[in-house]
Scaffold this motif. Sequence first.
Motif, PDB file in Angstrom:
ATOM      1  N   ALA A  64       0.816  -1.214   0.000  1.00 53.62           N
ATOM      2  CA  ALA A  64       0.000   0.000   0.000  1.00 53.62           C
ATOM      3  C   ALA A  64       0.850   1.264   0.000  1.00 53.62           C
ATOM      4  CB  ALA A  64      -0.931   0.005   1.214  1.00 53.62           C
ATOM      5  N   LEU A  65       2.074   1.143   0.524  1.00 60.87           N
ATOM      6  CA  LEU A  65       3.002   2.277   0.645  1.00 60.87           C
ATOM      7  C   LEU A  65       4.346   1.876   0.026  1.00 60.87           C
ATOM      8  CD1 LEU A  65       2.130   2.895   4.387  1.00 60.87           C
ATOM      9  CD2 LEU A  65       1.311   4.276   2.456  1.00 60.87           C
ATOM     10  N   PRO A  66       4.392   1.659  -1.291  1.00 63.20           N
ATOM     11  CA  PRO A  66       5.554   1.021  -1.911  1.00 63.20           C
ATOM     12  C   PRO A  66       6.861   1.804  -1.875  1.00 63.20           C
ATOM     13  CG  PRO A  66       4.016   1.779  -3.576  1.00 63.20           C
ATOM     14  CD  PRO A  66       3.344   1.957  -2.254  1.00 63.20           C
ATOM     15  N   ASP A  67       6.812   3.101  -1.617  1.00 61.27           N
ATOM     16  CA  ASP A  67       8.050   3.881  -1.517  1.00 61.27           C
ATOM     17  C   ASP A  67       8.381   4.211  -0.066  1.00 61.27           C
ATOM     18  OD1 ASP A  67       5.990   5.688  -1.096  1.00 61.27           O
ATOM     19  OD2 ASP A  67       6.833   7.247  -2.391  1.00 61.27           O
ATOM     20  N   LEU A  68       7.817   3.454   0.842  1.00 63.95           N
ATOM     21  CA  LEU A  68       8.007   3.649   2.279  1.00 63.95           C
ATOM     22  C   LEU A  68       9.485   3.828   2.627  1.00 63.95           C
ATOM     23  CD1 LEU A  68       6.211   2.433   5.109  1.00 63.95           C
ATOM     24  CD2 LEU A  68       8.278   1.113   4.924  1.00 63.95           C
ATOM     25  N   HIS A  69       9.745   4.785   3.495  1.00 65.55           N
ATOM     26  CA  HIS A  69      11.122   4.983   3.982  1.00 65.55           C
ATOM     27  C   HIS A  69      11.066   5.378   5.459  1.00 65.55           C
ATOM     28  CE1 HIS A  69      15.411   5.633   3.690  1.00 65.55           C
ATOM     29  NE2 HIS A  69      15.212   6.653   4.509  1.00 65.55           N
ATOM     30  N   ALA A  70      11.713   4.566   6.281  1.00 67.40           N
ATOM     31  CA  ALA A  70      11.798   4.832   7.716  1.00 67.40           C
ATOM     32  C   ALA A  70      13.183   5.389   8.026  1.00 67.40           C
ATOM     33  CB  ALA A  70      11.553   3.548   8.508  1.00 67.40           C
ATOM     34  N   THR A  71      13.228   6.565   8.613  1.00 64.09           N
ATOM     35  CA  THR A  71      14.486   7.195   8.988  1.00 64.09           C
ATOM     36  C   THR A  71      14.650   7.110  10.498  1.00 64.09           C
ATOM     37  OG1 THR A  71      14.307   8.731   7.134  1.00 64.09           O
ATOM     38  CG2 THR A  71      15.833   9.330   8.908  1.00 64.09           C
ATOM     39  N   GLU A  72      15.705   6.467  10.925  1.00 59.25           N
ATOM     40  CA  GLU A  72      15.977   6.314  12.356  1.00 59.25           C
ATOM     41  C   GLU A  72      16.295   7.663  12.977  1.00 59.25           C
ATOM     42  OE1 GLU A  72      19.680   4.633  14.906  1.00 59.25           O
ATOM     43  OE2 GLU A  72      18.937   3.260  13.374  1.00 59.25           O
ATOM     44  N   GLN A  73      15.616   7.967  14.078  1.00 54.24           N
ATOM     45  CA  GLN A  73      15.861   9.194  14.821  1.00 54.24           C
ATOM     46  C   GLN A  73      16.657   8.911  16.091  1.00 54.24           C
ATOM     47  OE1 GLN A  73      14.674  12.286  13.456  1.00 54.24           O
ATOM     48  NE2 GLN A  73      14.508  10.797  11.805  1.00 54.24           N
ATOM     49  N   ASP A  74      16.265   7.861  16.788  1.00 58.81           N
ATOM     50  CA  ASP A  74      16.926   7.463  18.032  1.00 58.81           C
ATOM     51  C   ASP A  74      16.883   5.948  18.145  1.00 58.81           C
ATOM     52  OD1 ASP A  74      17.292  10.097  19.448  1.00 58.81           O
ATOM     53  OD2 ASP A  74      15.107  10.119  19.236  1.00 58.81           O
ATOM     54  N   MET A  75      17.881   5.380  18.802  1.00 59.38           N
ATOM     55  CA  MET A  75      17.875   3.962  19.102  1.00 59.38           C
ATOM     56  C   MET A  75      18.445   3.774  20.494  1.00 59.38           C
ATOM     57  SD  MET A  75      19.692   0.723  17.184  1.00 59.38           S
ATOM     58  CE  MET A  75      18.532   0.619  15.819  1.00 59.38           C
ATOM     59  N   TYR A  86      11.369   6.305  14.740  1.00 59.16           N
ATOM     60  CA  TYR A  86      11.509   6.585  13.312  1.00 59.16           C
ATOM     61  C   TYR A  86      10.609   7.740  12.903  1.00 59.16           C
ATOM     62  CZ  TYR A  86      12.969   1.606  12.933  1.00 59.16           C
ATOM     63  OH  TYR A  86      13.573   0.386  13.071  1.00 59.16           O
ATOM     64  N   VAL A  87      10.966   8.375  11.786  1.00 55.88           N
ATOM     65  CA  VAL A  87      10.038   9.184  11.015  1.00 55.88           C
ATOM     66  C   VAL A  87       9.862   8.402   9.720  1.00 55.88           C
ATOM     67  CG1 VAL A  87       9.680  11.324   9.738  1.00 55.88           C
ATOM     68  CG2 VAL A  87      10.691  11.393  12.030  1.00 55.88           C
ATOM     69  N   VAL A  88       8.602   8.123   9.396  1.00 54.10           N
ATOM     70  CA  VAL A  88       8.297   7.300   8.227  1.00 54.10           C
ATOM     71  C   VAL A  88       7.570   8.158   7.196  1.00 54.10           C
ATOM     72  CG1 VAL A  88       7.211   5.169   7.434  1.00 54.10           C
ATOM     73  CG2 VAL A  88       8.027   5.333   9.801  1.00 54.10           C
ATOM     74  N   GLU A  89       7.966   8.001   5.942  1.00 53.76           N
ATOM     75  CA  GLU A  89       7.332   8.727   4.842  1.00 53.76           C
ATOM     76  C   GLU A  89       7.017   7.745   3.727  1.00 53.76           C
ATOM     77  OE1 GLU A  89       8.919  12.882   4.141  1.00 53.76           O
ATOM     78  OE2 GLU A  89      10.663  11.892   5.037  1.00 53.76           O
ATOM     79  N   ALA A  90       5.910   7.989   3.024  1.00 54.74           N
ATOM     80  CA  ALA A  90       5.506   7.106   1.935  1.00 54.74           C
ATOM     81  C   ALA A  90       4.408   7.771   1.116  1.00 54.74           C
ATOM     82  CB  ALA A  90       4.995   5.778   2.494  1.00 54.74           C
ATOM     83  N   THR A  91       4.077   7.133   0.009  1.00 52.91           N
ATOM     84  CA  THR A  91       2.958   7.559  -0.826  1.00 52.91           C
ATOM     85  C   THR A  91       1.906   6.470  -0.784  1.00 52.91           C
ATOM     86  OG1 THR A  91       4.520   8.697  -2.280  1.00 52.91           O
ATOM     87  CG2 THR A  91       2.280   8.376  -3.124  1.00 52.91           C
ATOM     88  N   HIS A  92       0.666   6.862  -0.537  1.00 48.38           N
ATOM     89  CA  HIS A  92      -0.446   5.912  -0.425  1.00 48.38           C
ATOM     90  C   HIS A  92      -0.883   5.479  -1.824  1.00 48.38           C
ATOM     91  CE1 HIS A  92      -4.921   5.253   0.738  1.00 48.38           C
ATOM     92  NE2 HIS A  92      -4.248   4.122   0.828  1.00 48.38           N
ATOM     93  N   GLU A  93      -0.342   4.348  -2.293  1.00 44.78           N
ATOM     94  CA  GLU A  93      -0.605   3.888  -3.656  1.00 44.78           C
ATOM     95  C   GLU A  93      -1.374   2.579  -3.730  1.00 44.78           C
ATOM     96  OE1 GLU A  93       2.975   3.927  -5.972  1.00 44.78           O
ATOM     97  OE2 GLU A  93       3.392   6.011  -5.477  1.00 44.78           O
ATOM     98  N   GLY A  94      -1.712   1.995  -2.592  1.00 41.81           N
ATOM     99  CA  GLY A  94      -2.459   0.742  -2.595  1.00 41.81           C
ATOM    100  C   GLY A  94      -3.447   0.732  -1.442  1.00 41.81           C
ATOM    101  N   ASN A  95      -4.266  -0.329  -1.378  1.00 39.32           N
ATOM    102  CA  ASN A  95      -5.263  -0.463  -0.324  1.00 39.32           C
ATOM    103  C   ASN A  95      -4.565  -0.525   1.034  1.00 39.32           C
ATOM    104  OD1 ASN A  95      -7.069  -1.676   1.613  1.00 39.32           O
ATOM    105  ND2 ASN A  95      -8.401  -2.134  -0.113  1.00 39.32           N
ATOM    106  N   LEU A  96      -4.898   0.413   1.898  1.00 37.95           N
ATOM    107  CA  LEU A  96      -4.292   0.503   3.224  1.00 37.95           C
ATOM    108  C   LEU A  96      -5.392   0.463   4.270  1.00 37.95           C
ATOM    109  CD1 LEU A  96      -1.735   1.012   4.987  1.00 37.95           C
ATOM    110  CD2 LEU A  96      -2.228   3.442   4.762  1.00 37.95           C
ATOM    111  N   LEU A  97      -5.466  -0.621   5.007  1.00 34.33           N
ATOM    112  CA  LEU A  97      -6.475  -0.775   6.057  1.00 34.33           C
ATOM    113  C   LEU A  97      -7.884  -0.555   5.504  1.00 34.33           C
ATOM    114  CD1 LEU A  97      -4.604   1.277   8.816  1.00 34.33           C
ATOM    115  CD2 LEU A  97      -4.591  -1.211   8.517  1.00 34.33           C
ATOM    116  N   GLY A  98      -8.104  -1.004   4.277  1.00 32.93           N
ATOM    117  CA  GLY A  98      -9.411  -0.864   3.646  1.00 32.93           C
ATOM    118  C   GLY A  98      -9.634   0.470   2.965  1.00 32.93           C
ATOM    119  N   ILE A  99      -8.629   1.325   2.940  1.00 30.15           N
ATOM    120  CA  ILE A  99      -8.743   2.653   2.325  1.00 30.15           C
ATOM    121  C   ILE A  99      -8.137   2.573   0.927  1.00 30.15           C
ATOM    122  CG2 ILE A  99      -8.112   5.085   2.508  1.00 30.15           C
ATOM    123  CD1 ILE A  99      -7.692   4.457   5.581  1.00 30.15           C
ATOM    124  N   THR A 100      -8.930   2.908  -0.073  1.00 34.19           N
ATOM    125  CA  THR A 100      -8.448   2.859  -1.450  1.00 34.19           C
ATOM    126  C   THR A 100      -7.334   3.889  -1.651  1.00 34.19           C
ATOM    127  OG1 THR A 100     -10.176   4.369  -2.175  1.00 34.19           O
ATOM    128  CG2 THR A 100     -10.636   2.015  -2.385  1.00 34.19           C
TER     129      THR A 100
END
Length: 158
Positions: A64-75, A86-100
Motif C-alpha cells: 500500500a506504501l511502496p516507496d516507504l522509507h523509515a528514517t531512524e531518529q533514536d535507538m 523513526y520518522v516514516v514517509e511514503a505515498t499511499h498507492e495501494g489499499n491501506l487498512l481498507g482505504i483505497t
Amino acid sequence: MVSETAVRSNTEIVREYTQRVFNGHDPDLSSEYFTLGVRWHGGLLGTVEGSENVTEMLRGFIGALPDLHATEQDMVAAGDTVAVRYVVEATHEGNLLGITPTGRRVRWDALDIYRLADGMIVEEWAGDDLAAILYQVGAYTPPWLSASEAETTPAQRP
C-alpha cells in the motif's frame, strides 16, 4: 545478562531489518529476521503471530506504501530489547487498512520495540501514529482539528 557484544549485535540486526525489509521494500526478507513464532503487536491493529502471518501483514503494508522509507531518529538498546524512534514517509498507492489509494504523501512518527533472542526477532511492538496516517489520506479528521483547518492542511493535498 546479555553481553555488550550481544546488545550491539541486536542493534545491527534491527538496523539491517529496517533497511532491507522496509526501506528495501522487500517484506519476503523478513523471514530471515523472525523466529517462526514471532509476535507482532500493533496496538489498535491487534497482534499477529507467526513468521508467515507477520510477513503477509508486511506485504500488505508495504504494498500500500511502496516507496516507504523509515528514517531512524533514536535507538536505545539494553539486554535483549532494542527501541527505535523513526520518522516514516511514503505515498499511499495501494489499499491501506481498507482505504483505497489516494496518491497522497504521508509522514508519521513511529516507535518500534524489538525483543531478540539468538540473533532473531521474537517480538515487536509497533507504535505508529495511526491517526496521522488516517488524517493524511483523508479517512479521518481528529476532533481537535476544525473542518477549516483540515481543508487547508498541506498534508491533506495530493
